[in-house]
Design a protein around this motif. Structure first.
Motif, mmCIF file in Angstrom:
data_model
loop_
_atom_site.group_PDB
_atom_site.id
_atom_site.type_symbol
_atom_site.label_atom_id
_atom_site.label_comp_id
_atom_site.label_asym_id
_atom_site.label_seq_id
_atom_site.Cartn_x
_atom_site.Cartn_y
_atom_site.Cartn_z
ATOM 1 N N LEU A 76 -10.553 -7.900 -10.329
ATOM 2 C CA LEU A 76 -9.496 -8.810 -9.892
ATOM 3 C C LEU A 76 -8.844 -8.401 -8.579
ATOM 4 O O LEU A 76 -8.496 -9.270 -7.767
ATOM 5 N N PRO A 77 -8.632 -7.096 -8.311
ATOM 6 C CA PRO A 77 -8.051 -6.743 -7.005
ATOM 7 C C PRO A 77 -8.902 -7.210 -5.830
ATOM 8 O O PRO A 77 -8.363 -7.692 -4.827
ATOM 9 N N ALA A 78 -10.226 -7.075 -5.942
ATOM 10 C CA ALA A 78 -11.096 -7.521 -4.851
ATOM 11 C C ALA A 78 -11.021 -9.036 -4.675
ATOM 12 O O ALA A 78 -11.001 -9.552 -3.546
ATOM 13 N N ILE A 79 -10.949 -9.748 -5.787
ATOM 14 C CA ILE A 79 -10.857 -11.213 -5.721
ATOM 15 C C ILE A 79 -9.510 -11.633 -5.141
ATOM 16 O O ILE A 79 -9.437 -12.527 -4.286
ATOM 17 N N ALA A 80 -8.430 -10.996 -5.588
ATOM 18 C CA ALA A 80 -7.097 -11.353 -5.099
ATOM 19 C C ALA A 80 -6.972 -11.092 -3.606
ATOM 20 O O ALA A 80 -6.415 -11.917 -2.862
ATOM 21 N N TYR A 81 -7.488 -9.956 -3.139
ATOM 22 C CA TYR A 81 -7.401 -9.667 -1.705
ATOM 23 C C TYR A 81 -8.169 -10.703 -0.896
ATOM 24 O O TYR A 81 -7.735 -11.117 0.188
ATOM 25 N N ALA A 82 -9.313 -11.141 -1.409
ATOM 26 C CA ALA A 82 -10.150 -12.091 -0.668
ATOM 27 C C ALA A 82 -9.406 -13.395 -0.381
ATOM 28 O O ALA A 82 -9.665 -14.053 0.624
ATOM 29 N N LEU A 83 -8.484 -13.767 -1.242
ATOM 30 C CA LEU A 83 -7.819 -15.054 -1.094
ATOM 31 C C LEU A 83 -6.887 -15.098 0.109
ATOM 32 O O LEU A 83 -6.734 -16.139 0.746
ATOM 33 N N VAL A 84 -6.243 -13.972 0.448
ATOM 34 C CA VAL A 84 -5.256 -13.998 1.536
ATOM 35 C C VAL A 84 -5.462 -12.913 2.575
ATOM 36 O O VAL A 84 -4.830 -12.944 3.631
ATOM 37 N N MET A 323 0.487 -8.739 2.184
ATOM 38 C CA MET A 323 0.433 -9.706 1.092
ATOM 39 C C MET A 323 -0.876 -9.570 0.318
ATOM 40 O O MET A 323 -0.887 -9.630 -0.921
ATOM 41 N N GLY A 324 -1.991 -9.384 1.042
ATOM 42 C CA GLY A 324 -3.281 -9.242 0.368
ATOM 43 C C GLY A 324 -3.337 -8.015 -0.523
ATOM 44 O O GLY A 324 -3.788 -8.074 -1.677
ATOM 45 N N LEU A 325 -2.853 -6.875 -0.015
ATOM 46 C CA LEU A 325 -2.837 -5.651 -0.812
ATOM 47 C C LEU A 325 -1.836 -5.748 -1.952
ATOM 48 O O LEU A 325 -2.048 -5.198 -3.034
ATOM 49 N N GLY A 326 -0.735 -6.462 -1.703
ATOM 50 C CA GLY A 326 0.247 -6.661 -2.776
ATOM 51 C C GLY A 326 -0.346 -7.450 -3.929
ATOM 52 O O GLY A 326 -0.180 -7.087 -5.099
ATOM 53 N N LEU A 327 -1.058 -8.522 -3.628
ATOM 54 C CA LEU A 327 -1.704 -9.310 -4.673
ATOM 55 C C LEU A 327 -2.807 -8.517 -5.363
ATOM 56 O O LEU A 327 -3.015 -8.646 -6.577
ATOM 57 N N ALA A 328 -3.520 -7.687 -4.583
ATOM 58 C CA ALA A 328 -4.580 -6.862 -5.175
ATOM 59 C C ALA A 328 -3.995 -5.893 -6.191
ATOM 60 O O ALA A 328 -4.562 -5.691 -7.279
ATOM 61 N N ASN A 329 -2.868 -5.272 -5.875
ATOM 62 C CA ASN A 329 -2.246 -4.340 -6.821
ATOM 63 C C ASN A 329 -1.626 -5.067 -8.007
ATOM 64 O O ASN A 329 -1.598 -4.539 -9.123
ATOM 65 N N LEU A 330 -1.134 -6.291 -7.783
ATOM 66 C CA LEU A 330 -0.650 -7.097 -8.897
ATOM 67 C C LEU A 330 -1.806 -7.403 -9.851
ATOM 68 O O LEU A 330 -1.660 -7.285 -11.082
ATOM 69 N N ALA A 331 -2.953 -7.760 -9.286
ATOM 70 C CA ALA A 331 -4.134 -8.028 -10.107
ATOM 71 C C ALA A 331 -4.593 -6.768 -10.833
ATOM 72 O O ALA A 331 -5.014 -6.822 -11.994
ATOM 73 N N ALA A 332 -4.481 -5.611 -10.172
ATOM 74 C CA ALA A 332 -4.853 -4.355 -10.821
ATOM 75 C C ALA A 332 -3.949 -4.073 -12.006
ATOM 76 O O ALA A 332 -4.402 -3.644 -13.079
#
Length: 595
Positions: A76-84, A323-332
Motif C-alpha cells: 500500500l505505501p508504494a501504491i499511495a505514493y504513486a497517486l501523488v 504529501m506522497g510520503l505522508g500518504l505512503a506512511n499512512l498506508a503503512a
C-alpha cells in the motif's frame, strides 16, 4: 548503466511539463500516458518487485518486526505514493535507516516481535504520516535544508555501523545487545562463546557472494560480452538469486535441523487494515522520533528523487513529495507495517530498468500483492543469515569515512559538525547524535556570520572594478574609505561590522567619507538597520560622511522603510565607481581656487 530507453531524457517531451510533478493523477487527467510508457513501467515494476522480496524481509528483521511486516510495507505505501508523488522513479518502501530508527524508538518500550511492539510500529508510522502531511499542507519542503550534507553524511555513516553490529547475530549466532557502540561491542565480547560455526560459515558465504556480485559481477559479465545495462541489472538482482539458492540449500539439506534459523511460516494473503489503540502517553513518547523519521526520510527521498529527475531534465516538487510520503506512511500504518521512505538501491534499479512514471510504483505494489497471495510459502526455508547478509552489504556502501578528511581540509566548521554527529550517534544514540550535529552546524553558521568578511577596496587602474587592497595593486583616495561587506547584516554580526568600520577609520588620518559597498549584502534585519543608524551618528560626530553603493533592491527597500535614509549624512550610489568618482570630483571642486 541505463538502458537505451532511459538514456534519452527527452524521449517523452510531454513529461517535462507540470503533469509529472502532479503525480500519476496529473498524467492520467492530461491523457499523457501511452502504451509505450506502460511497457517501460511494467518491466521496471517486475524487476523491482523481485528485488523487494529479500529486501523487505531483511528490513523487517532489522526493525524487530515480524517478517511479513516488510512485505506489507511494500504494498500500500508504494501504491499511495504513486497517486501523488512527483518522482517517476523513486521506489518507496522499507529502508535500512527508517528500520533502524523504528527499532531504536520502540525497543525500549516493548519486546521486539511482540504484538505490543507491532502496535507501536503502526502508531509510529501513522504519527510520521501526520508529520509529513502537516508539513506538506503548510508547504514546508524547505525544512529538509536544515539537515546539512555533513550532518546527514555523518548520521548515515554512523547509523550504518550500528546496523552492521546489530546484524552480527544473524551471520554468526552471537547475540549482540542493542544500544550505542560501546554497549554493542561489550555485548559482542561477552557472548563470543555462543558463536555458531555453521551459521558463521553460511553468513560469511552469503556476505562474500553479495559483496562480490555488487562490486565485481557487472564488470565480469561485460568482459564476457553481456550488454552493460543487462550486466548492471543482473548484478543488482544478486539478492534474489541468493534467496533462491539459499532456500534450496537449506530445504534440501535440512540445515534448519542443525541450528540454522529460517524464516518459517509466513501469513498468506493481504494485510488487514487496522488502527492502533489510543494511548496519550505513548503518543507523547513517540513524537520526537516520529518527527526525526519524517525529516530524515524526507531529506533522503528528496535527494534521491532530485538526482534521478535531473538525469532526465525533470523536476521534483518537494511539497508534493511530503504529501506522497505522508500518504505512503499512512498506508503503512493502516496495513500493519512500519515507517517507509524512498530507497536508493531500489530507485537505481527502477531507473535502470526503464521506469518513467509513478505507475511503476503502483505496479510494484500490485506485484507484491501477488507475492503475498501465492509465493510466501516458498520462503519457509529461507535462512535468516541471508537476510542479515543483505542488510550488511547494503549498509556497507552507506559508510563514508572519506568525507571527514575532505571536510577538514575544506571547512573546519562542517568537519566538526560531521564529527559531532557521528560521535553522538555511535556513543549516545541516534536522536542525540542528530540533534548534536544540527546544533554544531548552527553554531558554526552563527560563528561564521558573526565574523563577516570585510575588505578595504580600491580601484584597479584603468578600470571601473574595485578589489581588495590586500590582494591587488589598486588605487585609493586618502580621504575615502571603501569597505566591501560580504555577508548579510543581522543581529549576529551588526556590532562586529560597526567595530570594524570604526577601527579602520582610527588607523587612517584624514578620512572624510566612508563608502559601504553592499554587493555582498543579501539581507538586513532590524539589528543591522539600527547599527547603521548608530554608525551614521558616530561618524557624523567625527566629521565623516557615510555613503552606500551597490545596494541590492530588496535590501534598499528595507532601508527605505526605516529612518536611516532620512538621517544619512551621505548618499546612496548605484555603483562603487560612481561613488568614488562623484565624491572625488566634489572634493576637487571644493579644493579648487575660486570655488
Amino acid at each position: 548503466m541505463k538502458p537505451k530507453t532511459t538514456n534519452k531524457p527527452l524521449s517523452h517531451p510531454e513529461l517535462q511539463g507540470p503533469a509529472l510533478r502532479q503525480g500519476l493523477w496529473g498524467l492520467l487527467k492530461k491523457r499523457q500516458y501511452s502504451l509505450q510508457l506502460f511497457q517501460q513501467d511494467a518491466t521496471a515494476a517486475l524487476i523491482v518487485t523481485l528485488l523487494l522480496i529479500p529486501q523487505s524481509l531483511a528490513y523487517a528483521l532489522l526493525a524487530g518486526l515480524p517478517l511479513q511486516a516488510g512485505l506489507y510495507a511494500s504494498i500500500l505505501p508504494a501504491i499511495a505514493y504513486a497517486l501523488v508523488g512527483s518522482s517517476g522513479v523513486l521506489a518507496v518502501g522499507p529502508v535500512a535507516i527508517t528500520s533502524l530508527l523504528t527499532y531504536s524508538a520502540l525497543s525500549p518500550l516493548a519486546l521486539p516481535g511482540s504484538n505490543e511492539y507491532l502496535s507501536l510500529a503502526i502508531l509510529l508510522a501513522l504519527m510520521s504520516s501526520g508529520c509529513l502531511l502537516l508539513m506538506g499542507s503548510l508547504r514546508m519542503g524547505f525544512l529538509a535544508n536544515f539537515l546539512s550534507h555533513p550532518v546527514m553524511s555523518a548520521f548515515v555513516s554512523a547509523a550504518a555501523v550500528i546496523i552492521l553490529l546489530s546484524q552480527i547475530k544473524g551471520v554468526t549466532g552471537i547475540p549482540v545487545e542493542s544500544g550505542p557502540l560501546q554497549v554493542q561491542l561489550w555485548s559482542l565480547v561477552e557472548s563470543l562463546d555462543q558463536l555458531h560455526p555453521m551459521t558463521l560459515a553460511l553468513g560469511l558465504g552469503f556476505v562474500v557472494f553479495l559483496y562480490t556480485a555488487r562490486h565485481f559481477l557487472a564488470a565480469w559479465l561485460m568482459r564476457r560480452g553481456v550488454a552493460q545495462a543487462t550486466a548492471a541489472l543482473v548484478a543488482r538482482m544478486a539478492p534474489l538469486i541468493l534467496l533462491v539458492l539459499a532456500t534450496l540449500l537449506v530445504g534440501l539439506t535440512d540445515l534448519d535441523q542443525k541450528g540454522i534459523k529460517i524464516v518459517g511460516e509466513l501469513p498468506v494473503g493481504l494485510p488487514e487494515l487496522i488502527l492502533p489503540s489510543f494511548n496519550s502517553d505513548l503518543w507523547v513518547t513517540l513524537v520526537p522520533m516520529a518527527i526525526m523519521i519524517s525529516l530524515i526520510g524526507f531529506a533522503e527521498s528528496v535527494a534521491i528523487a532530485r538526482t534521478f529527475a535531473a538525469k532526465r531534465r525533470q523536476q521534483v516538487n518537494s511539497n508534493r513529495e511530503l504529501m506522497g510520503l505522508g500518504l505512503a506512511n499512512l498506508a503503512a500504518g493502516i496495513s500493519g507495517a512500519f515507517p517507509v521512505t524512498g530507497g536508493l538501491s531500489r530507485t537505481v534499479v527502477n531507473y535502470d530498468a526503464g521506469a518513467v512514471t509513478p505507475l511503476a510504483s503502483l505496479l510494484t505494489g500490485l506485484g507484491m500483492i501477488l507475492v503475498l497471495l501465492f509465493f510466501t510459502g516458498w520462503l519457509h526455508y529461507l535462512p535468516q543469515a541471508m537476510l542479515s547478509a543483505v542488510i550488511i552489504v547494503a549498509v556497507l556502501s552507506l559508510i563514508d569515512w572519506k568525507q571527514l578528511p575532505y571536510l577538514w581540509r575544506y571547512s573546519r566548521g562542517d568537519a566538526w559538525a560531521w564529527l559531532a554527529t557521528a560521535s553522538g550517534v555511535l556513543l549516545l544514540g541516534l536522536e542525540i547524535g542528530l540533534l548534536l550535529g544540527v546544533l554544531v552546524s548552527l553554531a558554526a553558521w552563527l560563528a561564521k556570520n558573526s565574523r563577516p568578511h570585510m575588505a578595504v577596496v580600491g580601484r584597479v587602474p584603468g578600470t571601473e572594478h574595485y578589489r581588495n587592497v590586500q590582494r591587488y595593486e589598486v588605487e585609493v583616495d586618502p580621504q575615502l574609505l571603501s569597505l566591501r561587506i560580504d555577508e548579510s547584516l543581522m543581529f549576529a554580526n551588526a556590532q562586529e561590522v560597526e567595530q570594524r568600520v570604526l577601527l579602520e577609520i582610527s588607523q587612517r588620518s584624514g578620512i572624510r567619507h566612508v563608502i559601504l559597498m553592499g554587493s555582498g549584502i543579501n539581507h538586513i534585519d532590524a539589528s543591522g538597520v539600527e547599527m547603521l543608524e548608530q554608525l551614521n551618528l558616530l561618524l557624523q560626530e567625527q566629521g565623516v560622511s557615510l555613503h552606500f553603493s551597490e545596494i541590492k533592491g530588496p535590501v534598499l527597500d528595507r532601508l527605505k522603510n526605516s529612518h536611516l535614509l532620512k538621517l544619512l549624512t551621505g548618499e546612496v550610489f548605484l555603483t562603487q565607481h560612481q561613488a568614488v568618482t562623484g565624491l572625488t570630483g566634489k572634493r576637487r571642486e571644493t579644493e579648487s581656487p575660486g570655488s
